[in-house]
Design an enzyme around this catalytic site. Sequence first.
Site, PDB file in Angstrom:
ATOM      1  N   LEU A 163       2.041   6.613   2.803  1.00 13.32           N
ATOM      2  CA  LEU A 163       0.507   6.615   3.013  1.00 13.32           C
ATOM      3  C   LEU A 163       0.052   7.774   3.974  1.00 13.32           C
ATOM      4  O   LEU A 163      -0.743   8.395   3.648  1.00 13.32           O
ATOM      5  CB  LEU A 163       0.157   5.239   4.000  1.00 13.32           C
ATOM      6  CG  LEU A 163      -1.020   4.902   4.157  1.00 13.32           C
ATOM      7  CD1 LEU A 163      -1.344   3.350   4.130  1.00 13.32           C
ATOM      8  CD2 LEU A 163      -1.559   5.369   5.487  1.00 13.32           C
TER       9      LEU A 163
ATOM     10  N   GLU B  16      -6.550   0.633 -10.367  1.00 17.70           N
ATOM     11  CA  GLU B  16      -7.275  -0.072  -9.462  1.00 17.70           C
ATOM     12  C   GLU B  16      -8.729   0.742  -9.065  1.00 17.70           C
ATOM     13  O   GLU B  16      -8.805   1.843  -8.949  1.00 17.70           O
ATOM     14  CB  GLU B  16      -6.658  -0.223  -8.037  1.00 17.70           C
ATOM     15  CG  GLU B  16      -6.941  -1.453  -7.028  1.00 17.70           C
ATOM     16  CD  GLU B  16      -6.037  -1.342  -5.803  1.00 17.70           C
ATOM     17  OE1 GLU B  16      -5.573  -0.224  -5.568  1.00 17.70           O
ATOM     18  OE2 GLU B  16      -5.630  -2.513  -5.614  1.00 17.70           O
TER      19      GLU B  16
ATOM     20  N   ILE C 138       0.892  -1.186   0.071  1.00 15.81           N
ATOM     21  CA  ILE C 138       0.064   0.155  -0.191  1.00 15.81           C
ATOM     22  C   ILE C 138       0.673   1.243   0.175  1.00 15.81           C
ATOM     23  O   ILE C 138       1.906   1.284   0.684  1.00 15.81           O
ATOM     24  CB  ILE C 138      -0.951  -0.183   1.141  1.00 15.81           C
ATOM     25  CG1 ILE C 138      -1.778  -1.152   1.427  1.00 15.81           C
ATOM     26  CG2 ILE C 138      -1.637   1.193   1.354  1.00 15.81           C
ATOM     27  CD1 ILE C 138      -2.550  -1.413   2.608  1.00 15.81           C
ATOM     28  N   ALA C 139       0.600   2.218  -0.807  1.00 11.31           N
ATOM     29  CA  ALA C 139       1.211   3.605  -1.055  1.00 11.31           C
ATOM     30  C   ALA C 139       2.751   3.378  -1.391  1.00 11.31           C
ATOM     31  O   ALA C 139       3.519   4.442  -1.290  1.00 11.31           O
ATOM     32  CB  ALA C 139       1.117   4.297   0.284  1.00 11.31           C
TER      33      ALA C 139
ATOM     34  N   ASP D  42      -5.125 -10.072  -5.341  1.00 12.54           N
ATOM     35  CA  ASP D  42      -6.380 -10.277  -4.431  1.00 12.54           C
ATOM     36  C   ASP D  42      -6.301 -11.274  -3.483  1.00 12.54           C
ATOM     37  O   ASP D  42      -6.677 -11.318  -2.120  1.00 12.54           O
ATOM     38  CB  ASP D  42      -7.475 -10.132  -5.203  1.00 12.54           C
ATOM     39  CG  ASP D  42      -8.722  -9.775  -4.589  1.00 12.54           C
ATOM     40  OD1 ASP D  42      -9.142  -8.642  -4.762  1.00 12.54           O
ATOM     41  OD2 ASP D  42      -9.242 -10.465  -3.835  1.00 12.54           O
TER      42      ASP D  42
ATOM     43  N   ARG E 194       0.034  10.996   1.802  1.00 14.21           N
ATOM     44  CA  ARG E 194      -1.189  10.949   0.784  1.00 14.21           C
ATOM     45  C   ARG E 194      -2.487  11.356   1.513  1.00 14.21           C
ATOM     46  O   ARG E 194      -3.254  12.064   1.148  1.00 14.21           O
ATOM     47  CB  ARG E 194      -1.222   9.548   0.197  1.00 14.21           C
ATOM     48  CG  ARG E 194      -2.349   9.602  -0.680  1.00 14.21           C
ATOM     49  CD  ARG E 194      -2.346   8.286  -1.588  1.00 14.21           C
ATOM     50  NE  ARG E 194      -2.792   7.174  -0.746  1.00 14.21           N
ATOM     51  CZ  ARG E 194      -2.628   5.759  -1.132  1.00 14.21           C
ATOM     52  NH1 ARG E 194      -2.151   5.407  -2.370  1.00 14.21           N
ATOM     53  NH2 ARG E 194      -2.554   4.803  -0.046  1.00 14.21           N
TER      54      ARG E 194
ATOM     55  N   ARG F  32      -2.656  -3.905  -9.738  1.00 17.88           N
ATOM     56  CA  ARG F  32      -2.992  -5.145  -8.967  1.00 17.88           C
ATOM     57  C   ARG F  32      -4.013  -5.958  -9.851  1.00 17.88           C
ATOM     58  O   ARG F  32      -3.960  -5.661 -11.131  1.00 17.88           O
ATOM     59  CB  ARG F  32      -3.344  -4.684  -7.513  1.00 17.88           C
ATOM     60  CG  ARG F  32      -2.647  -4.190  -6.576  1.00 17.88           C
ATOM     61  CD  ARG F  32      -2.902  -4.333  -5.263  1.00 17.88           C
ATOM     62  NE  ARG F  32      -1.914  -3.896  -4.329  1.00 17.88           N
ATOM     63  CZ  ARG F  32      -2.299  -2.734  -3.759  1.00 17.88           C
ATOM     64  NH1 ARG F  32      -3.512  -2.011  -3.879  1.00 17.88           N
ATOM     65  NH2 ARG F  32      -1.368  -2.349  -2.831  1.00 17.88           N
TER      66      ARG F  32
HETATM   67  N1  LIG Z   1       9.049   7.682  -5.759  1.00 18.64           N
HETATM   68  C1  LIG Z   1       8.557   8.183  -4.799  1.00 18.64           C
HETATM   69  N2  LIG Z   1       9.189   8.950  -4.120  1.00 18.64           N
HETATM   70  C2  LIG Z   1       8.556   9.817  -3.085  1.00 18.64           C
HETATM   71  N3  LIG Z   1       7.134   9.868  -3.021  1.00 18.64           N
HETATM   72  C3  LIG Z   1       6.449   8.895  -3.752  1.00 18.64           C
HETATM   73  C4  LIG Z   1       7.004   8.306  -4.858  1.00 18.64           C
HETATM   74  N4  LIG Z   1       6.195   7.292  -5.469  1.00 18.64           N
HETATM   75  C5  LIG Z   1       4.759   8.005  -4.797  1.00 18.64           C
HETATM   76  N5  LIG Z   1       5.061   8.528  -4.025  1.00 18.64           N
HETATM   77  C6  LIG Z   1       3.913   9.381  -3.123  1.00 18.64           C
HETATM   78  O1  LIG Z   1       3.473   8.416  -2.325  1.00 18.64           O
HETATM   79  C7  LIG Z   1       2.147   8.386  -1.943  1.00 18.64           C
HETATM   80  C8  LIG Z   1       1.360   7.060  -2.312  1.00 18.64           C
HETATM   81  O2  LIG Z   1       1.725   7.020  -3.855  1.00 18.64           O
HETATM   82  P1  LIG Z   1       0.736   6.198  -4.774  1.00 18.64           P
HETATM   83  O3  LIG Z   1      -0.758   6.656  -4.504  1.00 18.64           O
HETATM   84  O4  LIG Z   1       1.057   6.390  -6.237  1.00 18.64           O
HETATM   85  O5  LIG Z   1       0.571   4.712  -4.273  1.00 18.64           O
HETATM   86  P2  LIG Z   1      -0.228   3.327  -4.772  1.00 18.64           P
HETATM   87  O6  LIG Z   1       0.977   2.241  -4.558  1.00 18.64           O
HETATM   88  O7  LIG Z   1      -0.558   3.398  -5.859  1.00 18.64           O
HETATM   89  O8  LIG Z   1      -1.068   3.294  -3.391  1.00 18.64           O
HETATM   90  P3  LIG Z   1      -2.355   2.172  -3.141  1.00 18.64           P
HETATM   91  O9  LIG Z   1      -1.656   0.869  -2.575  1.00 18.64           O
HETATM   92  O10 LIG Z   1      -3.080   2.663  -2.044  1.00 18.64           O
HETATM   93  O11 LIG Z   1      -2.978   2.052  -4.435  1.00 18.64           O
HETATM   94  C9  LIG Z   1       1.821   9.601  -2.804  1.00 18.64           C
HETATM   95  O12 LIG Z   1       1.589  10.567  -2.092  1.00 18.64           O
HETATM   96  C10 LIG Z   1       2.783   9.792  -3.814  1.00 18.64           C
HETATM   97  O13 LIG Z   1       2.771  11.054  -4.137  1.00 18.64           O
HETATM   98  N1  LIG Z   2      -8.102  -5.848   2.397  1.00 17.71           N
HETATM   99  C1  LIG Z   2      -7.657  -5.310   1.136  1.00 17.71           C
HETATM  100  N2  LIG Z   2      -7.758  -6.306   0.159  1.00 17.71           N
HETATM  101  C2  LIG Z   2      -7.618  -6.190  -1.193  1.00 17.71           C
HETATM  102  O1  LIG Z   2      -7.470  -6.706  -2.062  1.00 17.71           O
HETATM  103  C3  LIG Z   2      -6.998  -4.940  -1.425  1.00 17.71           C
HETATM  104  N3  LIG Z   2      -6.550  -4.166  -2.543  1.00 17.71           N
HETATM  105  C4  LIG Z   2      -6.591  -3.061  -2.186  1.00 17.71           C
HETATM  106  N4  LIG Z   2      -6.880  -2.809  -0.695  1.00 17.71           N
HETATM  107  C5  LIG Z   2      -6.648  -1.503  -0.036  1.00 17.71           C
HETATM  108  C6  LIG Z   2      -5.130  -0.787   0.078  1.00 17.71           C
HETATM  109  C7  LIG Z   2      -5.448   0.563   0.020  1.00 17.71           C
HETATM  110  O2  LIG Z   2      -5.754   1.230   1.294  1.00 17.71           O
HETATM  111  C8  LIG Z   2      -6.545   0.741  -1.018  1.00 17.71           C
HETATM  112  C9  LIG Z   2      -6.226   1.219  -2.513  1.00 17.71           C
HETATM  113  O3  LIG Z   2      -5.337   0.079  -2.893  1.00 17.71           O
HETATM  114  O4  LIG Z   2      -7.242  -0.382  -0.756  1.00 17.71           O
HETATM  115  C10 LIG Z   2      -7.156  -3.879  -0.437  1.00 17.71           C
HETATM  116  N5  LIG Z   2      -7.469  -4.177   0.806  1.00 17.71           N
END
Ligand SMILES: Nc1ncnc2c1ncn2[C@@H]1O[C@H](COP(=O)(O)OP(=O)(O)OP(=O)(O)O)[C@@H](O)[C@H]1O
Ligand SMILES: Nc1nc(=O)c2ncn([C@H]3C[C@H](O)[C@@H](CO)O3)c2[nH]1
Length: 264
Positions: free
Chosen positions: A198, A63, A40-41, A142, A201, A137
């Site tokens: 996280l 996603e 996550i994040a 999942d 964000r 993803r």
């Molecule tokens: N390489 C990086 N360096 C620093 N900050 C970053 C980087 N990549 C992403 N971020 C920051 O981290 C936070 C999370 O990024 P992002 O929303 O792209 O994550 P995600 O993996 O898609 O999250 P999720 O698992 O919730 O879908 C955002 O605030 C983004 O701006």
């Molecule tokens: N429990 C659970 N099952 C999933 O399959 C799943 N896929 C994503 N996520 C959560 C992560 C981020 O907060 C947010 C966006 O990715 O949703 C999940 N949480």
Amino acid sequence: MSAAPGPSSSGPARGLQSTGPGPRPDGRARVRRVSIEGNIAVGKSTFAKLLQSASSDWEVVQEPVSKWQSIESRPSEGSGAPQQTVGNLLQMMYEDPQRWSYTFQTYSCMSRMKTQLQPPPPHLLSSKGTPVQVFERSVYSDRYIFALNSFELDCINPAEWAVYQDWHTFLVEQFGPQLELEGIIYLKASPQKCMERLGRRGRPEEGGVELDYLQKLHMQHERWLREGAQGAPHAVSGGQEGGSGSAVSSEWGAGGGLRERSAQ
Ligand SMILES: Nc1ncnc2c1ncn2[C@@H]1O[C@H](COP(=O)(O)OP(=O)(O)OP(=O)(O)O)[C@@H](O)[C@H]1O
Ligand SMILES: Nc1nc(=O)c2ncn([C@H]3C[C@H](O)[C@@H](CO)O3)c2[nH]1
């Protein structure tokens, strides 16, 4: 990049292995399909946007988080009743995981199936280059990351877990070749780094997420990929602590699959 060993020879992976990078029966044959996986994040959406802006040959399928945040009622036909938002399932799951994790996994997986079954957009089909559809993803993470983790945390009970696995296996076998992915891009950062991102964000539903949860998900990803990404395909391109963008950049290797071009 490290190539993950192929999945086991039984279960849903069979369709993936038998099809491989060879021709597909329909016009989608030239479109490569990969997923971006990671904690996550870690930066998947950010990285996905960079990919999409780098070339019109890369098409990102996000996603479906907004669907999970806004569950719509479906009024019965002819009733004239308006569609209504009846809940935020992401919030419900985080607030009361024991009650809502199974429901969440049914919906997240179904919405992932729908996105993975979508045909590629016309501009990819007519591309003269190497068109790639990139999913954030997949139906595999999942199950083998999130649902499994929820089961191990007792947020999904043994009966729910058995039911989930039963319909998941059935659906993946039914749709096999259509769900098929040819590679995984794995973005990896420490759980501490993900926690920081996280927090920055500030997605409201994630206010109660603790470092321990991200550590467990990190371990699930490491195990899944070490064991060959069960259910999913073979190519794994690993990012580094820097996260998205500069840390990993991939191109298609001659033998299919993703190859790392530069990492810093
Ligand atoms: N390489 C990086 N360096 C620093 N900050 C970053 C980087 N990549 C992403 N971020 C920051 O981290 C936070 C999370 O990024 P992002 O929303 O792209 O994550 P995600 O993996 O898609 O999250 P999720 O698992 O919730 O879908 C955002 O605030 C983004 O701006
Ligand atoms: N429990 C659970 N099952 C999933 O399959 C799943 N896929 C994503 N996520 C959560 C992560 C981020 O907060 C947010 C966006 O990715 O949703 C999940 N949480």
